[in-house]
Design an enzyme around this catalytic site. Structure first.
Site, PDB file in Angstrom:
ATOM      1  CB  CYS A   1      -1.987   9.892   2.820  1.00 15.18           C
ATOM      2  SG  CYS A   1      -3.418   9.667   1.752  1.00 15.18           S
TER       3      CYS A   1
ATOM      4  CG  ASP B   1      -2.103   0.871   1.174  1.00 12.00           C
ATOM      5  OD1 ASP B   1      -1.876   2.074   1.355  1.00 12.00           O
ATOM      6  OD2 ASP B   1      -3.237   0.434   0.957  1.00 12.00           O
TER       7      ASP B   1
ATOM      8  CG  ASP C   1      -5.041   7.450  -0.730  1.00  8.37           C
ATOM      9  OD1 ASP C   1      -6.187   7.837  -0.464  1.00  8.37           O
ATOM     10  OD2 ASP C   1      -4.302   6.877   0.085  1.00  8.37           O
TER      11      ASP C   1
ATOM     12  NE  ARG D   1     -11.835   3.311   1.756  1.00  8.06           N
ATOM     13  CZ  ARG D   1     -10.682   3.729   2.288  1.00  8.06           C
ATOM     14  NH1 ARG D   1      -9.526   3.311   1.799  1.00  8.06           N
ATOM     15  NH2 ARG D   1     -10.677   4.550   3.315  1.00  8.06           N
TER      16      ARG D   1
ATOM     17  CG  ASP E   1      -8.134   5.469   5.880  1.00  8.76           C
ATOM     18  OD1 ASP E   1      -8.621   5.584   4.746  1.00  8.76           O
ATOM     19  OD2 ASP E   1      -6.933   5.680   6.135  1.00  8.76           O
TER      20      ASP E   1
HETATM   21  C1  GLA Z   1      -5.409   6.658   2.843  1.00  8.60           C
HETATM   22  C2  GLA Z   1      -6.155   5.403   2.406  1.00  8.60           C
HETATM   23  C3  GLA Z   1      -5.667   4.215   3.201  1.00  8.60           C
HETATM   24  C4  GLA Z   1      -4.182   4.030   3.009  1.00  8.60           C
HETATM   25  C5  GLA Z   1      -3.474   5.317   3.409  1.00  8.60           C
HETATM   26  C6  GLA Z   1      -2.007   5.311   3.060  1.00  8.60           C
HETATM   27  O1  GLA Z   1      -5.710   7.022   4.127  1.00  8.60           O
HETATM   28  O2  GLA Z   1      -7.515   5.588   2.592  1.00  8.60           O
HETATM   29  O3  GLA Z   1      -6.356   3.046   2.821  1.00  8.60           O
HETATM   30  O4  GLA Z   1      -3.917   3.723   1.664  1.00  8.60           O
HETATM   31  O5  GLA Z   1      -4.031   6.436   2.725  1.00  8.60           O
HETATM   32  O6  GLA Z   1      -1.420   6.514   3.499  1.00  8.60           O
END
Ligand code: GLA
Length: 523
Positions: free
Chosen positions: A130, A81, A159, A210, A214
């Site tokens: 992020c 990720d 993202d 999404r 999160d």
């Molecule tokens: C965002 C996404 C998460 C993850 C983080 C990585 O918050 O929603 O699922 O990928 O970034 O920083």
């Protein structure tokens, strides 16, 4: 690879999305044949955050995924990720972080493909990811999507951090176009946490989006938050279907702090919502109970049902939510009863609520106990269920005694690598096998005809296993490295629905110019 209908998108760009726009009006991306059932796999974020994502973790996870039986249950997409896996070089191109991923991102992808799994990577639509530790795709859309294709990614999560001022529809459309230009079939996972209401426009640009925030901070499952996300995602049921899914985020099953009943409940909800099943726990030390939940074939059958309908709550009675409206491919119905309360509850369900005309031979299958329920459950044509506190009952109801399992395709490899020595023409073969873990024998996989002249592919069948034989003829090829992606298509025989296409890579290394037919074909 994808030949997308832009009708809906064009109007979305021309005018703001209006409330009257309906799920039924949207034209979906389907030509790539990807994700006709919700993607299944594993991503590190929920448990590990950025640390310690590295090649060792991914490789150990791949081994655990295979050894635990998760691969045979259908989990396929694996990869880092936001795992600090690439940087941007001075030439503007992405380059692997070799400190964390010593084999490079192509090498890691190859190792995943050779285990019969699919490769998932991560990026961001803004200027940085992020954490700010990795470059985002903003103003590098084409070069970055080319890098993902060269690394042989099969799935990219994109993202939405650090995107101040960017138009969300235009941005994701540009990323889609860039991905299309890179000419590799890739599952495109939009990750704007519900920002911009992607369910209204993203079906023509990607395969899943999404729907909310999160689900947890890395390492700590948050039950209340997971239930909040469930409630948001549940209401979006009209927008989901084959090739375009609502994504309420990765699984928290098996993370510390959750009871077996919570794990079971969570997994049932994700199955009922036809949500992507991207496990988020540490696969390297799972309890038997966690493995049993994550690999429950009868629950996964509901999630992977070829009709691809997202179930939803049809009513709540006392503390119990009645989840239904999920017809399955064989004419049966899924029913999920979720008791939020602290005491056991009896729930009665009328067949009409399941939209099922009952025959005398009705069968109620308990998907967690793997047993048919006694016929007293159907007294007077009404089903009665006792549901334990803070737990679920998950059932499949049918007018026939047998429940077929939908196809789950398991490959032994997704990469065939062949090499020729010398200047004499040769014919080389490589094989891969595709096994259907579902009930039915499938028709033969169909080969897409657009193969390069040096390549031919044939298919043979032995029951639920099919062997794909790749034959390479080197006559006339120039020295160099050749690459092709082969696409295979099939149809699920019970429902007649198209199945997700299978793609695999062929690499051919020709060590010297070869004389003969096809003279002059070069890499
Ligand atoms: C965002 C996404 C998460 C993850 C983080 C990585 O918050 O929603 O699922 O990928 O970034 O920083």
């Amino acid at each position: 690879m994808r030949n997308i209908a832009y009708i809906m998108l064009t109007s979305a760009l021309a005018a703001p999305l209006c409330a009257a726009q309906t799920a039924a009006a949207i034209i979906h991306a389907a030509d790539d044949g990807l994700a006709f059932t919700p993607p299944m796999g594993w991503y590190p974020w929920n448990t590990f955050g950025q640390e310690p994502q590295n090649e060792k973790l991914i490789r150990e996870t791949v081994d655990a995924l295979v050894a635990s039986g998760m691969k045979d249950a259908g989990y396929a997409y694996v990869g880092p990720d936001e795992g600090i896996c690439f940087t941007r070089g001075t030439d503007g191109k992405l380059t692997s972080n070799l400190k964390r991923y010593p084999s490079g991102l192509r090498g890691l992808g190859d190792s995943i493909h050779r285990k019969g799994l699919k490769y998932a990577l991560y990026t961001d639509a803004g200027v940085r990811t992020c954490s700010g530790d990795m470059p985002g795709t903003k103003d590098h859309e084409y070069v970055d999507m080319q890098a993902f294709a060269e690394w042989r990614a099969d799935y990219v999560k994109i993202d939405w951090c650090n995107t101040q001022g960017q138009d969300i529809v235009k941005t994701y459309k540009e990323l889609h176009d860039a991905q299309h230009a890179a000419a590799r079939p890739i599952v495109h996972s939009l990750c704007s946490w519900g920002d911009g209401e992607p369910w209204k426009w993203a079906a023509s640009l990607g395969h899943l989006w999404r729907t909310a925030s999160d689900i947890c901070g890395p390492g700590s499952a948050d039950w209340a938050l997971a239930m909040k996300l469930t409630s948001i995602n549940e209401k979006l049921y009209p927008w989901a279907g084959p090739g375009h899914w609502n994504d309420p985020d990765m699984l928290i099953v098996g993370m510390p702090g959750l009871s077996d009943a919570q794990n079971r409940t969570f997994f049932s909800l994700w199955c009922m919502m036809a949500a992507p099943l991207m496990a988020g726990n540490d696969l390297r030390g799972m309890t038997p109970a966690t493995i049993q939940i994550l690999t429950n074939q009868e629950a996964i059958a509901v999630n992977q049902d070829p009709l691809g309908i997202q179930g939803h709550i049809i009513r709540s009675v006392g503390n119990v939510d009645v989840w239904a409206a999920k017809p399955l491919f064989d004419g049966s119905r899924a029913l999920l009863l979720f008791n939020h309360g602290s005491a056991a509850e009896m729930v009665e369900i009328k067949p009409g609520e399941l939209d099922l005309k009952l025959q005398p031979e009705v069968t109620v299958r308990d998907l967690w106990h793997h047993a048919n329920m006694p016929s007293s459950a159907t007294t007077n044509g009404i089903f009665s269920f006792k549901i334990n506190p803070n737990d679920v009952g998950f059932f499949r109801i049918s007018n026939t005694p047998n429940f077929p399992l939908p196809p789950i395709i398991v490959a032994d490899t997704y990469q065939i690598a062949l090499r020729t020595e010398g200047a004499a023409a040769q014919s080389l073969t490589g094989v891969l096998s595709l096994v259907n873990k579902g009930s039915a024998e499938l028709p033969l996989w169909k080969i897409r005809p657009d193969l390069p002249p040096w390549l031919s592919v044939s298919v043979t069948q032995a029951g639920k296993s099919q062997t794909i034989t790749t034959t390479v003829t080197t006559a006339g090829l120039k020295m160099g490295s050749y690459h092709a992606v082969v696409r295979l298509d099939n149809t699920e025989p019970v429902s007649g629905r198209p199945m997700s296409a299978v793609y695999y890579d062929i690499d051919l290394e020709v060590a010297a110019d070869v004389a003969g037919e096809n003279a002059g074909v070069s890499p």
